[in-house]
Design a protein around this motif. Structure first.
Motif, PDB file in Angstrom:
ATOM      1  N   THR A 127       0.868  -1.388   0.161  1.00  0.00           N
ATOM      2  CA  THR A 127      -0.053   0.102  -0.008  1.00  0.00           C
ATOM      3  C   THR A 127       0.866   1.101  -0.145  1.00  0.00           C
ATOM      4  OG1 THR A 127      -1.769  -1.128   1.147  1.00  0.00           O
ATOM      5  CG2 THR A 127      -1.801   1.014   1.259  1.00  0.00           C
ATOM      6  N   ALA A 128       0.854   2.064  -1.041  1.00  0.00           N
ATOM      7  CA  ALA A 128       1.412   3.196  -1.032  1.00  0.00           C
ATOM      8  C   ALA A 128       0.761   4.422  -0.659  1.00  0.00           C
ATOM      9  CB  ALA A 128       1.682   3.348  -2.769  1.00  0.00           C
ATOM     10  N   LEU A 129       1.246   5.315   0.205  1.00  0.00           N
ATOM     11  CA  LEU A 129       0.854   6.767   0.771  1.00  0.00           C
ATOM     12  C   LEU A 129       1.127   7.731  -0.140  1.00  0.00           C
ATOM     13  CD1 LEU A 129       0.924   4.456   3.279  1.00  0.00           C
ATOM     14  CD2 LEU A 129       0.822   6.482   4.869  1.00  0.00           C
ATOM     15  N   MET A 130       0.366   8.024  -1.195  1.00  0.00           N
ATOM     16  CA  MET A 130       0.581   8.916  -2.256  1.00  0.00           C
ATOM     17  C   MET A 130       0.026  10.403  -1.923  1.00  0.00           C
ATOM     18  SD  MET A 130       0.181   7.240  -5.833  1.00  0.00           S
ATOM     19  CE  MET A 130       1.019   5.600  -6.118  1.00  0.00           C
ATOM     20  N   PRO A 131       0.663  11.461  -2.043  1.00  0.00           N
ATOM     21  CA  PRO A 131       0.228  12.895  -2.067  1.00  0.00           C
ATOM     22  C   PRO A 131      -0.943  12.719  -3.256  1.00  0.00           C
ATOM     23  CG  PRO A 131       2.625  12.842  -1.873  1.00  0.00           C
ATOM     24  CD  PRO A 131       2.297  11.588  -2.167  1.00  0.00           C
ATOM     25  N   MET A 132      -2.006  13.607  -2.896  1.00  0.00           N
ATOM     26  CA  MET A 132      -3.097  13.462  -3.947  1.00  0.00           C
ATOM     27  C   MET A 132      -2.500  13.825  -5.238  1.00  0.00           C
ATOM     28  SD  MET A 132      -6.156  13.296  -5.089  1.00  0.00           S
ATOM     29  CE  MET A 132      -7.875  13.042  -3.883  1.00  0.00           C
ATOM     30  N   GLU A 133      -1.621  14.834  -5.436  1.00  0.00           N
ATOM     31  CA  GLU A 133      -1.231  15.315  -6.744  1.00  0.00           C
ATOM     32  C   GLU A 133      -0.437  14.408  -7.491  1.00  0.00           C
ATOM     33  OE1 GLU A 133      -3.263  17.430  -8.067  1.00  0.00           O
ATOM     34  OE2 GLU A 133      -3.966  18.027  -6.185  1.00  0.00           O
ATOM     35  N   GLU A 134       0.351  13.645  -6.646  1.00  0.00           N
ATOM     36  CA  GLU A 134       1.193  12.529  -7.072  1.00  0.00           C
ATOM     37  C   GLU A 134       0.318  11.246  -7.636  1.00  0.00           C
ATOM     38  OE1 GLU A 134       5.017  10.575  -7.665  1.00  0.00           O
ATOM     39  OE2 GLU A 134       4.528  12.592  -7.728  1.00  0.00           O
ATOM     40  N   TYR A 135      -0.839  11.066  -6.860  1.00  0.00           N
ATOM     41  CA  TYR A 135      -1.919  10.113  -7.392  1.00  0.00           C
ATOM     42  C   TYR A 135      -2.413  10.631  -8.922  1.00  0.00           C
ATOM     43  CZ  TYR A 135      -6.149   7.574  -7.730  1.00  0.00           C
ATOM     44  OH  TYR A 135      -7.342   6.608  -7.898  1.00  0.00           O
ATOM     45  N   ILE A 136      -2.683  11.948  -8.761  1.00  0.00           N
ATOM     46  CA  ILE A 136      -3.392  12.311  -9.993  1.00  0.00           C
ATOM     47  C   ILE A 136      -2.331  12.354 -11.143  1.00  0.00           C
ATOM     48  CG2 ILE A 136      -4.218  14.349 -11.220  1.00  0.00           C
ATOM     49  CD1 ILE A 136      -6.151  13.120  -9.242  1.00  0.00           C
ATOM     50  N   ALA A 137      -1.034  12.628 -10.963  1.00  0.00           N
ATOM     51  CA  ALA A 137      -0.147  12.305 -12.219  1.00  0.00           C
ATOM     52  C   ALA A 137       0.099  10.832 -12.418  1.00  0.00           C
ATOM     53  CB  ALA A 137       1.247  12.835 -11.409  1.00  0.00           C
ATOM     54  N   VAL A 138       0.146   9.922 -11.556  1.00  0.00           N
ATOM     55  CA  VAL A 138       0.109   8.475 -11.844  1.00  0.00           C
ATOM     56  C   VAL A 138      -1.033   8.087 -12.509  1.00  0.00           C
ATOM     57  CG1 VAL A 138       0.232   6.203 -10.752  1.00  0.00           C
ATOM     58  CG2 VAL A 138       1.521   8.055  -9.861  1.00  0.00           C
ATOM     59  N   VAL A 139      -2.390   8.685 -12.164  1.00  0.00           N
ATOM     60  CA  VAL A 139      -3.688   8.465 -13.054  1.00  0.00           C
ATOM     61  C   VAL A 139      -3.310   8.970 -14.442  1.00  0.00           C
ATOM     62  CG1 VAL A 139      -6.113   8.835 -13.437  1.00  0.00           C
ATOM     63  CG2 VAL A 139      -5.192   8.446 -11.158  1.00  0.00           C
ATOM     64  N   LEU A 140      -2.761  10.026 -14.904  1.00  0.00           N
ATOM     65  CA  LEU A 140      -2.651  10.529 -16.104  1.00  0.00           C
ATOM     66  C   LEU A 140      -1.872   9.584 -16.640  1.00  0.00           C
ATOM     67  CD1 LEU A 140      -1.895  14.433 -15.282  1.00  0.00           C
ATOM     68  CD2 LEU A 140      -4.216  13.352 -16.016  1.00  0.00           C
ATOM     69  N   ALA A 141      -0.764   9.051 -16.129  1.00  0.00           N
ATOM     70  CA  ALA A 141       0.153   8.145 -16.690  1.00  0.00           C
ATOM     71  C   ALA A 141      -0.621   6.921 -17.410  1.00  0.00           C
ATOM     72  CB  ALA A 141       1.442   7.658 -15.842  1.00  0.00           C
ATOM     73  N   GLY A 142      -1.620   6.690 -16.462  1.00  0.00           N
ATOM     74  CA  GLY A 142      -2.269   5.334 -16.784  1.00  0.00           C
ATOM     75  C   GLY A 142      -3.478   5.613 -17.732  1.00  0.00           C
ATOM     76  N   GLU A 143      -4.159   6.545 -17.760  1.00  0.00           N
ATOM     77  CA  GLU A 143      -5.477   6.847 -18.357  1.00  0.00           C
ATOM     78  C   GLU A 143      -5.205   7.675 -19.659  1.00  0.00           C
ATOM     79  OE1 GLU A 143      -8.135   5.752 -17.627  1.00  0.00           O
ATOM     80  OE2 GLU A 143      -8.558   5.267 -15.798  1.00  0.00           O
ATOM     81  N   THR A 144      -4.015   8.417 -19.827  1.00  0.00           N
ATOM     82  CA  THR A 144      -4.312   9.364 -21.034  1.00  0.00           C
ATOM     83  C   THR A 144      -3.176   8.915 -22.248  1.00  0.00           C
ATOM     84  OG1 THR A 144      -2.365  10.700 -20.005  1.00  0.00           O
ATOM     85  CG2 THR A 144      -4.614  11.431 -19.587  1.00  0.00           C
ATOM     86  N   GLY A 145      -2.714   7.873 -21.925  1.00  0.00           N
ATOM     87  CA  GLY A 145      -1.676   7.214 -23.225  1.00  0.00           C
ATOM     88  C   GLY A 145      -0.944   8.406 -24.012  1.00  0.00           C
ATOM     89  N   ASN A 146      -1.378   8.526 -25.242  1.00  0.00           N
ATOM     90  CA  ASN A 146      -0.376   9.452 -25.822  1.00  0.00           C
ATOM     91  C   ASN A 146      -0.905  10.529 -26.248  1.00  0.00           C
ATOM     92  OD1 ASN A 146       1.577   7.284 -26.306  1.00  0.00           O
ATOM     93  ND2 ASN A 146       0.138   6.352 -27.821  1.00  0.00           N
ATOM     94  N   PHE A 147      -1.384  11.215 -25.280  1.00  0.00           N
ATOM     95  CA  PHE A 147      -2.206  12.663 -25.054  1.00  0.00           C
ATOM     96  C   PHE A 147      -0.950  13.484 -25.703  1.00  0.00           C
ATOM     97  CE2 PHE A 147      -6.222  13.210 -23.107  1.00  0.00           C
ATOM     98  CZ  PHE A 147      -6.832  12.089 -23.471  1.00  0.00           C
ATOM     99  N   LYS A 148      -1.159  14.368 -26.372  1.00  0.00           N
ATOM    100  CA  LYS A 148      -0.320  15.519 -26.704  1.00  0.00           C
ATOM    101  C   LYS A 148      -0.444  16.976 -26.426  1.00  0.00           C
ATOM    102  CE  LYS A 148       1.460  13.060 -30.852  1.00  0.00           C
ATOM    103  NZ  LYS A 148       0.421  11.991 -30.998  1.00  0.00           N
ATOM    104  N   SER A 149      -1.955  16.890 -26.295  1.00  0.00           N
ATOM    105  CA  SER A 149      -2.290  18.544 -25.739  1.00  0.00           C
ATOM    106  C   SER A 149      -2.156  18.652 -24.176  1.00  0.00           C
ATOM    107  CB  SER A 149      -3.646  18.620 -26.215  1.00  0.00           C
ATOM    108  OG  SER A 149      -4.506  19.781 -25.429  1.00  0.00           O
ATOM    109  N   ASP A 150      -1.706  19.613 -23.923  1.00  0.00           N
ATOM    110  CA  ASP A 150      -1.590  19.747 -22.243  1.00  0.00           C
ATOM    111  C   ASP A 150      -2.837  20.302 -21.779  1.00  0.00           C
ATOM    112  OD1 ASP A 150       1.103  19.242 -22.239  1.00  0.00           O
ATOM    113  OD2 ASP A 150       1.684  21.647 -21.808  1.00  0.00           O
ATOM    114  N   GLU A 151      -3.842  20.956 -22.594  1.00  0.00           N
ATOM    115  CA  GLU A 151      -5.212  21.446 -22.241  1.00  0.00           C
ATOM    116  C   GLU A 151      -6.014  20.182 -21.832  1.00  0.00           C
ATOM    117  OE1 GLU A 151      -6.122  24.568 -21.079  1.00  0.00           O
ATOM    118  OE2 GLU A 151      -3.679  24.654 -21.419  1.00  0.00           O
ATOM    119  N   ALA A 152      -5.886  19.246 -22.749  1.00  0.00           N
ATOM    120  CA  ALA A 152      -6.591  17.920 -22.671  1.00  0.00           C
ATOM    121  C   ALA A 152      -5.876  17.200 -21.537  1.00  0.00           C
ATOM    122  CB  ALA A 152      -6.497  16.946 -23.870  1.00  0.00           C
ATOM    123  N   LEU A 153      -4.822  17.198 -21.182  1.00  0.00           N
ATOM    124  CA  LEU A 153      -4.218  16.693 -20.052  1.00  0.00           C
ATOM    125  C   LEU A 153      -4.721  17.403 -18.577  1.00  0.00           C
ATOM    126  CD1 LEU A 153      -0.521  15.932 -20.881  1.00  0.00           C
ATOM    127  CD2 LEU A 153      -2.066  13.952 -20.467  1.00  0.00           C
TER     128      LEU A 153
END
Length: 591
Positions: A127-153
């Motif tokens: 079990t990892a104790l992640m800061p919320m914003e680190e968790y969101i960054a890890v979600v982006l790595a898993g959910e956004t694939g090859n997004f190129k647009s920062d606004e979409a990210l």
């Protein structure tokens, strides 16, 4: 024992979801740190951990020192954890600092957040104790694939954060908040990079709000040009999420089609359905679409063996996904054809199609739309902000409690009531609230349901230090206002001191005992073979009657323990663990 009134049933059932979290809370009541179970579907038997030079520490118990290490091997042996094969084994480990961790043939993960490790059935639970914003960054790595647009990210970051806040701690009863699979949100710790962290922090704390509450920010990979109405996920109460309406999506189809096809043998299909509890009598012979939603997606199917069974498309797709593979039925937008021993599917899109379409969001970003415009397009009527938008919350407070309400004149008199119960709870238990309780009183039952996801007959929902209540006048009229407040305050206090893995029956029964509940549901005696059956009924009840019986038994068990050992012993066990004799106690007869 008197039969439980309908209003008090609501009070008891408000805890059925077990949404209490030990995560650290921000000033808005949302967690700053979340507990994430890594390798959730396939817990490893062994881990290799390599520390950054002089930067990682290992702690083997709560009071142990945390020496630095360079490289260790951690193995599971039933419920024990072995470090480099040394004796004695331990039950819990914590690693802090900066380190690389490797499980089997997976790529090594580089991390600097604390991880807790324990063993169960010969597997390591990490079990990892992640800061919320680190968790969101890890979600982006898993959910956004090859997004190129920062606004979409950025739009995805806000949607993912809102989703996490709205749905709360999905695995709280198991000792963590979120898993690393699509059951919660897909994570890819190895895929995180400085750019994704920058995106997460550029929107830090921003939430999608509707009527002053975090929205149900569903999202899907590809809606195939038409989004699905949220009521087909949330239920038929359209008022729950009017921002999740069916609409055409011109952006999704800009880059071409999203066709897919697959086939499944009828034998494998029948086995998959049976594994998820959908039994088709006789051998499966035919599959037909019975009804579609207005967007064209399948809503119900007819599965025919020696008799026909109607199956919801959501359950049908889940059964195939769980037992055959999610690649076989990528969405519910498909046609079915019979090919002898096989069933063929030809469809479009990827995912349930509700909310933000990731393909469409990426196109919007590439065309110059801002992340706020993207969110407004996919969640019309919502507002983006760090604090609540849409409801004029006002704060009433003293040094002991905080009260949020939209009707201060109505609810001001509750402040001394809540304060009195805070003091009574501390005096009766000898425990002290770790943070000042916050009560949030909703203006309408609909607003309460929108925020918590609870049905209307549930009186309250507690997360962290925030108690969310139905309108006070509704509870007052039902005669349950003060008992609900007292009960929730006790739950908040008990959960903040409960040792990890303390049985649910003990925690729930202890709160009922401390609250002096005199009317606990007896109803029909359903019976529980053992403690495991009771735990299962409290965590995943088969129905309301079983849950009421489970609460009755939990209360009865704790009451017997209190008579035999005293209240002080119960509170000690809460913090230090139940002795085996208490954990396996049989319920007294004549409940």
């Amino acid at each position: 024992m008197k039969r439980l009134s309908a209003c008090l049933i609501a009070l008891l059932l408000s805890h059925a979801g077990g949404v209490r979290s030990a995560a650290r809370q921000s000033s808005s009541g949302f967690p700053q740190t979340v507990r994430v179970r890594l390798w959730y579907l396939h817990p490893p038997r062994e881990l290799q951990v390599r520390a950054e030079p002089g930067q990682a520490q290992l702690r083997k118990c709560a009071t142990c020192k945390s020496p630095a290490f360079s490289a260790i091997t951690i193995r599971a042996a039933q419920s024990s954890v072995w470090v480099d094969g040394e004796r004695p084994a331990t039950t819990d480990l914590r690693i802090t600092g900066a380190y690389h961790i490797n499980a089997g043939g997976d790529p090594p993960l580089r991390a600097d957040f604390p991880i807790d490790i324990r063993a169960k059935d010969g597997r390591l639970l990490v079990t990892a104790l992640m800061p919320m914003e680190e968790y969101i960054a890890v979600v982006l790595a898993g959910e956004t694939g090859n997004f190129k647009s920062d606004e979409a990210l950025k739009a995805m970051a806000v949607a993912a954060r809102t989703y996490a806040v709205h749905f709360g701690s999905r695995h709280a009863l198991d000792g963590f908040d979120f898993c690393d699979t699509t059951h919660c949100q897909d994570l890819r710790v190895a895929g995180i990079d400085p750019h994704l962290r920058k995106i997460a922090h550029s929107t830090a704390g921003e939430i999608l709000w509707y009527d002053g509450e975090p929205a149900a920010a569903y999202y899907a990979a590809n809606c195939a040009g038409t989004s699905e109405d949220g009521r087909f996920i949330l239920g038929n109460d359209e008022a729950r999420a009017p921002y999740l309406q069916e609409h055409s999506d011109q952006y999704c189809v800009r880059n071409g089609g999203s066709q897919w096809s697959s086939e499944v043998s009828k034998r494998d299909l029948q086995r998959a359905l049976a594994a998820d509890g959908i039994v088709i009598p006789g051998a499966l012979r035919a599959l037909t679409v019975l009804h579609r939603t207005p967007s064209g997606r399948v809503e119900f199917l007819r599965v025919t063996g020696s008799a026909s069974v109607t199956v919801s498309a959501l359950n049908f797709r889940a059964a195939i996904g769980h037992n055959i593979g999610w690649d076989r039925l990528k969405s519910n937008l498909y046609e079915v054809s019979d090919a002898g021993s096989l069933v063929k599917f030809n469809g479009r899109g990827l995912g349930h199609g509700v909310g933000l379409c990731q393909i469409g969001a990426e196109v919007m970003g590439e065309e110059g739309h801002s992340y706020r415009e993207i969110l407004a397009y996919y969640y019309p009527g919502t507002k983006v902000g760090v604090s609540a938008q849409g409801t004029p919350w006002q704060q009433l407070a003293n040094e002991d409690v905080e009260l949020l309400t939209t009707q201060p004149q109505r609810d001001r008199a509750l402040l001394p009531v809540v304060t009195r119960y805070v003091h009574e709870s501390e005096e009766s238990t000898g425990l002290v609230y770790r943070a000042a309780p916050r009560l949030k009183i909703y203006p309408t039952v609909a607003a309460f349901r929108n925020s918590t996801g609870e049905p209307g007959w549930v009186a309250a929902s507690t997360r962290g230090r925030t108690i969310q209540l139905q309108p006070s006048d509704v509870l007052r009229q039902a005669g349950t206002l003060e008992s609900t407040i007292h009960h929730e305050l006790l739950h908040m206090l008990i959960e903040s001191y409960a040792r990890p893995q303390t049985p649910v029956w003990f925690r729930e029964g202890l709160v009922l005992y401390l609250a002096g509940t005199n009317a606990v549901p007896s109803s029909a005696h359903l019976g529980f073979e053992d403690v495991a059956a009771l735990e299962k009924a409290l965590r995943a009840p088969a129905g309301e009657e079983q849950l009421r019986a489970a609460y009755a038994e939990a209360y009865s068990r704790v009451g017997q323990l209190a008579r035999e050992h005293g209240k002080a012993a119960l509170l000690d066990w809460l913090q230090n663990g139940l002795p085996e004799a208490a954990a396996t106690l049989r319920a007294p007869p004549g409940r």
